[in-house]
Write a protein that holds these residues in place. Structure first.
Motif, PDB file in Angstrom:
ATOM      1  N   ILE A  42      -7.703  -0.348   4.440  1.00  4.84           N
ATOM      2  CA  ILE A  42      -9.591   0.379   3.731  1.00  4.84           C
ATOM      3  C   ILE A  42      -9.825   0.438   4.738  1.00  4.84           C
ATOM      4  O   ILE A  42      -9.863  -0.459   6.049  1.00  4.84           O
ATOM      5  N   ALA A  83      -0.981  -1.420   3.582  1.00  3.25           N
ATOM      6  CA  ALA A  83      -2.109  -1.804   2.979  1.00  3.25           C
ATOM      7  C   ALA A  83      -3.426  -1.672   3.926  1.00  3.25           C
ATOM      8  O   ALA A  83      -3.372  -2.752   5.039  1.00  3.25           O
ATOM      9  N   SER A  91       0.417   6.105  -2.127  1.00  5.44           N
ATOM     10  CA  SER A  91      -0.620   6.794  -1.251  1.00  5.44           C
ATOM     11  C   SER A  91      -0.223   6.697   0.363  1.00  5.44           C
ATOM     12  O   SER A  91       0.078   6.022   0.927  1.00  5.44           O
ATOM     13  N   PRO A  94      -0.968   4.314  14.679  1.00  7.11           N
ATOM     14  CA  PRO A  94      -1.217   5.886  14.425  1.00  7.11           C
ATOM     15  C   PRO A  94      -2.808   6.400  14.795  1.00  7.11           C
ATOM     16  O   PRO A  94      -3.446   5.466  15.149  1.00  7.11           O
ATOM     17  N   GLY A  95      -3.017   7.569  15.083  1.00  7.32           N
ATOM     18  CA  GLY A  95      -3.954   8.535  15.365  1.00  7.32           C
ATOM     19  C   GLY A  95      -4.105   8.507  14.055  1.00  7.32           C
ATOM     20  O   GLY A  95      -4.077   8.085  13.001  1.00  7.32           O
ATOM     21  N   MET A 138      -3.569  -7.548  -1.762  1.00 10.51           N
ATOM     22  CA  MET A 138      -3.375  -7.597  -1.256  1.00 10.51           C
ATOM     23  C   MET A 138      -4.795  -8.434  -0.608  1.00 10.51           C
ATOM     24  O   MET A 138      -4.858  -9.026   0.633  1.00 10.51           O
ATOM     25  N   GLY A 159       0.812  -1.121  -0.170  1.00  8.96           N
ATOM     26  CA  GLY A 159      -0.227  -0.104   0.142  1.00  8.96           C
ATOM     27  C   GLY A 159       0.876   1.131   0.106  1.00  8.96           C
ATOM     28  O   GLY A 159       1.031   2.043   0.680  1.00  8.96           O
ATOM     29  N   VAL A 190      -8.527   9.213   5.565  1.00 10.77           N
ATOM     30  CA  VAL A 190      -9.721  10.113   6.870  1.00 10.77           C
ATOM     31  C   VAL A 190      -9.908  10.916   5.757  1.00 10.77           C
ATOM     32  O   VAL A 190     -10.650  11.615   6.321  1.00 10.77           O
TER      33      VAL A 190
HETATM   34  P1  NAD Z   1      -4.077   5.770   1.948  1.00 14.87           P
HETATM   35  O1  NAD Z   1      -5.481   5.149   1.317  1.00 14.87           O
HETATM   36  O2  NAD Z   1      -3.946   6.909   1.024  1.00 14.87           O
HETATM   37  O3  NAD Z   1      -3.433   4.292   0.955  1.00 14.87           O
HETATM   38  C1  NAD Z   1      -4.052   3.584   1.313  1.00 14.87           C
HETATM   39  C2  NAD Z   1      -3.303   1.988   0.510  1.00 14.87           C
HETATM   40  O4  NAD Z   1      -3.542   0.866  -0.098  1.00 14.87           O
HETATM   41  C3  NAD Z   1      -2.808   3.000  -0.923  1.00 14.87           C
HETATM   42  O5  NAD Z   1      -1.413   2.799  -1.644  1.00 14.87           O
HETATM   43  C4  NAD Z   1      -3.686   2.001  -1.400  1.00 14.87           C
HETATM   44  O6  NAD Z   1      -3.889   1.858  -2.726  1.00 14.87           O
HETATM   45  C5  NAD Z   1      -3.437   0.623  -1.209  1.00 14.87           C
HETATM   46  N1  NAD Z   1      -4.383  -1.192  -0.908  1.00 14.87           N
HETATM   47  C6  NAD Z   1      -5.853  -0.090  -0.967  1.00 14.87           C
HETATM   48  N2  NAD Z   1      -6.361  -1.825  -1.044  1.00 14.87           N
HETATM   49  C7  NAD Z   1      -5.240  -2.878  -1.533  1.00 14.87           C
HETATM   50  C8  NAD Z   1      -4.787  -3.711  -1.599  1.00 14.87           C
HETATM   51  N3  NAD Z   1      -6.801  -4.424  -2.055  1.00 14.87           N
HETATM   52  N4  NAD Z   1      -4.497  -4.626  -2.253  1.00 14.87           N
HETATM   53  C9  NAD Z   1      -2.943  -2.999  -2.723  1.00 14.87           C
HETATM   54  N5  NAD Z   1      -2.897  -2.151  -1.893  1.00 14.87           N
HETATM   55  C10 NAD Z   1      -4.362  -1.248  -1.607  1.00 14.87           C
HETATM   56  O7  NAD Z   1      -4.365   5.113   3.451  1.00 14.87           O
HETATM   57  P2  NAD Z   1      -3.422   5.977   5.581  1.00 14.87           P
HETATM   58  O8  NAD Z   1      -4.210   6.850   5.721  1.00 14.87           O
HETATM   59  O9  NAD Z   1      -2.130   5.743   4.155  1.00 14.87           O
HETATM   60  O10 NAD Z   1      -3.732   4.487   5.941  1.00 14.87           O
HETATM   61  C11 NAD Z   1      -2.526   3.228   5.517  1.00 14.87           C
HETATM   62  C12 NAD Z   1      -2.944   2.336   6.276  1.00 14.87           C
HETATM   63  O11 NAD Z   1      -2.095   3.501   7.971  1.00 14.87           O
HETATM   64  C13 NAD Z   1      -3.969   1.725   6.758  1.00 14.87           C
HETATM   65  O12 NAD Z   1      -3.141   0.815   7.303  1.00 14.87           O
HETATM   66  C14 NAD Z   1      -4.708   2.654   7.900  1.00 14.87           C
HETATM   67  O13 NAD Z   1      -4.871   1.569   8.115  1.00 14.87           O
HETATM   68  C15 NAD Z   1      -3.511   2.553   8.690  1.00 14.87           C
HETATM   69  N6  NAD Z   1      -3.916   3.480   9.006  1.00 14.87           N
HETATM   70  C16 NAD Z   1      -3.978   5.238   8.887  1.00 14.87           C
HETATM   71  C17 NAD Z   1      -4.593   5.935   9.701  1.00 14.87           C
HETATM   72  C18 NAD Z   1      -5.187   7.242   8.946  1.00 14.87           C
HETATM   73  O14 NAD Z   1      -5.406   8.111  10.269  1.00 14.87           O
HETATM   74  N7  NAD Z   1      -4.910   7.363   7.447  1.00 14.87           N
HETATM   75  C19 NAD Z   1      -4.624   5.463  11.149  1.00 14.87           C
HETATM   76  C20 NAD Z   1      -4.390   4.737  11.719  1.00 14.87           C
HETATM   77  C21 NAD Z   1      -3.921   3.837  10.896  1.00 14.87           C
END
Ligand code: NAD
Length: 260
Positions: free
Chosen positions: A93, A91, A14, A185-186, A64, A11, A193
């Motif tokens: 969602i 990665a 992005s 992370p928060g 994934m 993932g 988000v």
């Molecule tokens: P984002 O949506 O910016 O990025 C998600 C990434 O996962 C992207 O590159 C997307 O293409 C990829 N992805 C989604 N489905 C996929 C699949 N089936 N196969 C391969 N790749 C796939 O989200 P983010 O906020 O950067 O999140 C990244 C991680 O951090 C996640 O696991 C999320 O749960 C975790 N997280 C995020 C936050 C937040 O506040 N943003 C907080 C805690 C944890």
């Protein structure tokens, strides 16, 4: 610091994953990118990263949610790089709904992408790490791996599962040079988000800035978003020798969220 090591970041097209890939490449690691997005944009990112940090950067578009594609991605990294030393399971969602309205296919997808993919990638890379007696496995869980919120049944279940999986892998590798930890992370202002900010702005009929402030004030005492760069910094630290005895932890980086 990581010159000569090979990393997979799932993932990483992005948000947090992309910043972690930059952080590892900056330290000299070869990186395999993964994730969805516009093919041309991904190729531009891959080429720029390789040029900027003077390391090999590859891309594999494995979904994934599909175990056969995950194992093929690990195989490609092993044959191209000679092994995988650093695995970042990032990665993920999100979908929000009350449990009685939660679509079954969304539950299945979140458990597959946010939890089961971590099992498959770890299962795929561990034999090589054991052979070389060195490895760093970093699972990007969430504050929701430690505490819950309403309307996030699948996400909270998956992230608690990631924290549990992290502990098991840490115990199984405790006498080796392989460590496994989770980062929790928060709120981080990424596309994942931003969608929740949009939903909040529409629901409460408030501006984007007000919606962001409302989200933060509910959960994050610092009232500030965590940045992807801060999570990348923590990831790089967990790859260092100073972190060699940090094992099986779930490190919250959350502006105080789970201290409450
Ligand atoms: P984002 O949506 O910016 O990025 C998600 C990434 O996962 C992207 O590159 C997307 O293409 C990829 N992805 C989604 N489905 C996929 C699949 N089936 N196969 C391969 N790749 C796939 O989200 P983010 O906020 O950067 O999140 C990244 C991680 O951090 C996640 O696991 C999320 O749960 C975790 N997280 C995020 C936050 C937040 O506040 N943003 C907080 C805690 C944890």
């Amino acid at each position: 610091m990581l010159k000569g090591t090979n990393a997979i970041v799932t993932g990483s097209t992005s948000g947090i994953g992309l910043e972690i890939a930059h952080g590892l490449a900056k330290q000299g690691a070869r990186v395999m990118l993964n994730g969805f997005g516009d093919a041309q944009q991904i190729e531009t990112t891959r080429a720029e990263m390789s040029e900027t940090y003077q390391v090999d950067v590859l891309y594999n578009g494995a979904d994934m949610s599909k175990s056969d594609e995950i194992y093929a991605m690990v195989d490609q990294a092993v044959s191209a790089f000679g092994g995988v030393d650093i695995l970042v399971n990032n990665a993920g969602i999100q979908h929000t709904a009350a449990i009685e309205e939660f679509p079954v296919e969304k539950w299945d997808a979140i458990i597959a992408i946010n939890l089961s993919s971590n099992f498959h990638t770890i299962r795929g890379v561990i034999p090589g790490m054991k052979q070389r007696n060195w490895g760093r496995i970093i699972n990007i869980a969430s504050a929701h791996g430690l505490v819950a919120s309403g309307t996030k049944a699948a996400y909270v279940a998956a992230k608690h599962g990631v924290v549990g999986l992290t502990k098991v892998v840490a115990l199984e590798t405790a006498t080796t040079g392989i460590t496994c930890n989770a980062i929790c992370p928060g709120w981080v202002l990424t596309p994942l988000v931003q969608k929740q900010v949009d939903d909040r702005a529409a629901r409460d009929k408030v501006s984007m800035d007000e919606a962001k402030a409302l989200l933060l004030s509910e959960k994050q005492p610092s009232q500030e978003f965590v940045t992807p760069a801060q999570i990348a910094g923590l990831t790089v630290f967990l790859c260092s020798e100073d972190a060699a005895q940090i094992r099986g932890t779930a490190i919250n980086i959350d502006g105080g969220w789970v201290a409450q």
